[in-house]
Every structure is written in structure tokens, then in C-alpha cells.
Design a protein around this motif. Structure first.
Motif, PDB file in Angstrom:
ATOM      1  N   ALA A 199       0.828  -1.204   0.000  1.00  0.00           N
ATOM      2  CA  ALA A 199       0.000   0.000   0.000  1.00  0.00           C
ATOM      3  C   ALA A 199       0.863   1.255   0.000  1.00  0.00           C
ATOM      4  N   GLY A 200       1.917   1.265   0.826  1.00  0.00           N
ATOM      5  CA  GLY A 200       2.809   2.415   0.853  1.00  0.00           C
ATOM      6  C   GLY A 200       3.527   2.612  -0.459  1.00  0.00           C
ATOM      7  N   ARG A 201       3.949   1.513  -1.073  1.00  0.00           N
ATOM      8  CA  ARG A 201       4.632   1.577  -2.361  1.00  0.00           C
ATOM      9  C   ARG A 201       3.696   2.113  -3.442  1.00  0.00           C
ATOM     10  N   GLU A 202       2.475   1.634  -3.454  1.00  0.00           N
ATOM     11  CA  GLU A 202       1.523   2.080  -4.469  1.00  0.00           C
ATOM     12  C   GLU A 202       1.202   3.568  -4.322  1.00  0.00           C
ATOM     13  N   ALA A 258      -0.110  -6.177 -10.711  1.00  0.00           N
ATOM     14  CA  ALA A 258       0.448  -6.375  -9.380  1.00  0.00           C
ATOM     15  C   ALA A 258       1.957  -6.139  -9.394  1.00  0.00           C
ATOM     16  N   GLY A 259       2.394  -5.103  -8.670  1.00  0.00           N
ATOM     17  CA  GLY A 259       3.825  -4.832  -8.566  1.00  0.00           C
ATOM     18  C   GLY A 259       4.445  -4.231  -9.801  1.00  0.00           C
ATOM     19  N   SER A 260       3.653  -3.752 -10.753  1.00  0.00           N
ATOM     20  CA  SER A 260       4.217  -3.145 -11.963  1.00  0.00           C
ATOM     21  C   SER A 260       3.627  -1.755 -12.172  1.00  0.00           C
ATOM     22  N   PHE A 261       4.502  -0.815 -12.536  1.00  0.00           N
ATOM     23  CA  PHE A 261       4.119   0.589 -12.652  1.00  0.00           C
ATOM     24  C   PHE A 261       4.752   1.175 -13.910  1.00  0.00           C
ATOM     25  N   VAL A 262       4.070   2.148 -14.509  1.00  0.00           N
ATOM     26  CA  VAL A 262       4.576   2.742 -15.740  1.00  0.00           C
ATOM     27  C   VAL A 262       4.194   4.213 -15.800  1.00  0.00           C
ATOM     28  N   ARG A 263       5.067   5.004 -16.406  1.00  0.00           N
ATOM     29  CA  ARG A 263       4.761   6.404 -16.673  1.00  0.00           C
ATOM     30  C   ARG A 263       5.692   6.903 -17.777  1.00  0.00           C
ATOM     31  N   PRO A 264       5.276   7.936 -18.513  1.00  0.00           N
ATOM     32  CA  PRO A 264       6.181   8.519 -19.493  1.00  0.00           C
ATOM     33  C   PRO A 264       7.371   9.166 -18.795  1.00  0.00           C
ATOM     34  N   PHE A 265       8.534   9.036 -19.396  1.00  0.00           N
ATOM     35  CA  PHE A 265       9.726   9.637 -18.804  1.00  0.00           C
ATOM     36  C   PHE A 265       9.633  11.157 -18.887  1.00  0.00           C
TER      37      PHE A 265
END
Length: 297
Positions: free
Chosen positions: A133-136, A149-156
Motif C-alpha cells: 500500500a505504501g509503495r503504491e 500487481a507490482g508493476s508501474f509505468v509512466r512517461p519519462f
């Protein structure tokens, strides 16, 4: 009365009404806005009496201000100093990193530039619910969308915090996509943000119209209005993932809201800064940086 016919003073009173109509007021959050907007550029130290005068104009009682200041000091955002019978508060070193990051986002000229590459962060399995929860939350604050689950993405974007502030233990990769979905913005929940930007533009319309006609506000009133404008903008933009223009919907209202905030802020800057001068605050540390807010005010 039509918004275009309202005088600046009436518009300010309406904005104060709106502030108190939101429900229980988080005075500490409003004071954080004041520090980031007006106090930090002048060295980061202010007398409690100055804050109390400004908050009183916003119809906030002295006791509520003292309680908020005690909370911010206990949470290590501010440090209290005594000079005779007078109390002063200074931004703590522990809070400066967060203030600096927020300041760049709040006063940006527009969406960040984008070179077409992406940041992808992957977390190993096995973490407990609290850690996850803290990581998210931390990743969401950096503008990452959770893709699984456990994967995140964003434009640089060329913002150091996007990699420096990623929670430890994650693999972070930057690179170009081999294939992109047609509606990548759907990874982020933008509808609520869009509604907030539109509402902000509407709420600022009476004051913007009055100022555009050449109406003025007394220095304290201008500072109070500036705090309300900045606080309302800050509440939205710090929830905005900061997507580049190429990924935003064609009818995205964020930039229209930014333009209105910039125009109102620029009109209020002179008299509000005069109030800060008269209140005994030091001169701005970097006047050019202040004038560069929102791309130039």
C-alpha cells in the motif's frame, strides 16, 4: 449577479465562502500552501503573528492556526524559534526536498516535455499488505500508473525525483515502447481531475473578470486571494500525474485552468508582495525565479 459584474472584493468573499463550505478545513494544509508560495521564496522564516493576520482574513481563528503550527512542527515540517516574546516558524530541512519537488510541479509553465520513452518499475513479490500500500501510494504521487500487481509505468520526464524517489527494492527501466496502445491515458484516472480543473476555472471566473477590468485589491486582500488561488491549484496539480501533451485527451481542461490561474496570480503578485514587504519578511532570495512562475508572470 453575473460573474463578469462582480467586483474583486465580492469575488474574494465568495472564494472564502467556498473554502469553508468544503467541510472541515485542514488549516495545516493551507499553511503549507502559504509556506511554499510566499515564505520559502523569502528565506523560509515567518513570524506567527504574520500568519495569524493572513489566516484571520480567511476567517480562520487564532487557536486553529496555533494547533496547525504545532502539528506541522511535530511532524518535522516546520521548526519553531523564539525571539523574545515573539514566535517564528522556519521550514525544516527535512521538508525542503518535498517542498522543492512540489514547487516545480505547481508553478510549471505547462505539461512536461517528452522524448517518447517510458519508465517501467517492477517490484518483487512477497511484500506484505502495508508495504504494498505504501509503495503504491508513493508511485502514484510520482505519476506512475499501476499496470498490474507490482508493476508501474509512466512517461519519462527529465525530473530527478521520478527515479530518486522511487521506493527501494524496485527494478526501474527506461526505454522506448515496441508497441503502444491507442489510448494510453486510460491507464490513469483522469475524469475526476478533469472535472476538478473545470470547476476551478469556473470558481476563479468572477475574480479573473474583475481583475481583467482593472479592479484591484488591498495588499492583505490580494495576499489572501493569492493563497486561495494557489491552494486550489495545488490541491489539483499535485494529484495530476503530469502526463505530456501528446498523451492527454484533446479536450483536456488542465491547460485552460493553468492559464486562468496564471493570469489571476500575475495580477495579484504585486500587491500581495507589497503586503509581505510591509509585514517585515526578508526580500525574495531569487526574484527572477519567482517571476518565472507559470512560465512568466
Amino acid at each position: 449577479m453575473d460573474a463578469s459584474d462582480m467586483c474583486a472584493g465580492e469575488a474574494l468573499e465568495g472564494m472564502i465562502d467556498t473554502l469553508h463550505a468544503r467541510g472541515r478545513l485542514r488549516v495545516w494544509s493551507l499553511i503549507v500552501t502559504v509556506f511554499g508560495d510566499a515564505i520559502v521564496p523569502r528565506g523560509g522564516r515567518v513570524a506567527l503573528s504574520v500568519l495569524q493576520e493572513l489566516m484571520a482574513r480567511l476567517r480562520i481563528e487564532t487557536g486553529a492556526v496555533r494547533t496547525a503550527m504545532s502539528r506541522l512542527a511535530a511532524d518535522c515540517w516546520l521548526e519553531r524559534e523564539r525571539d523574545g516574546r515573539n514566535s517564528y516558524y522556519r521550514l525544516a530541512d527535512a521538508g525542503r526536498h518535498a517542498f522543492d519537488f512540489a514547487t516545480r510541479r505547481i508553478y510549471a509553465a505547462g505539461p512536461p516535455a517528452w522524448d517518447g520513452t517510458w519508465l517501467v518499475a517492477l517490484a518483487p513479490g512477497g511484500a506484505g499488505n502495508g508495504v504494498r500500500a505504501g509503495r503504491e501510494q508513493a508511485m502514484a504521487e510520482l505519476g506512475f500508473a499501476q499496470a498490474g500487481a507490482g508493476s508501474f509505468v509512466r512517461p519519462f520526464a527529465d525530473i530527478p525525483e521520478l527515479t530518486e524517489d522511487v521506493p527501494p527494492g524496485l527494478l526501474v527501466v527506461r526505454g522506448a515502447a515496441l508497441r503502444e496502445a491507442p489510448d494510453l491515458a486510460a491507464l490513469w484516472e483522469l475524469d475526476e481531475l478533469a472535472a476538478a480543473y473545470r470547476a476551478l476555472g469556473d470558481n476563479l471566473a468572477p475574480l479573473a473578470a474583475a481583475l481583467a477590468r482593472g479592479a484591484g485589491l488591498a495588499p492583505l486582500d490580494a495576499m489572501a486571494a493569492r493563497v486561495l488561488v494557489d491552494h486550489s491549484w495545488r490541491r489539483i496539480v499535485l494529484r495530476d500525474p503530469g502526463l505530456p501533451a501528446a498523451l492527454l485527451p484533446a479536450d483536456w481542461p488542465g491547460e485552460a485552468a493553468r492559464a486562468r490561474v496564471k493570469a489571476v496570480y500575475a495580477a495579484l503578485a504585486g500587491p500581495s508582495e507589497a503586503w509581505l514587504d510591509a509585514s517585515g519578511l526578508p526580500e525574495q532570495v531569487d526574484a527572477k525565479r519567482f517571476k518565472a512562475r507559470f512560465g512568466g508572470i
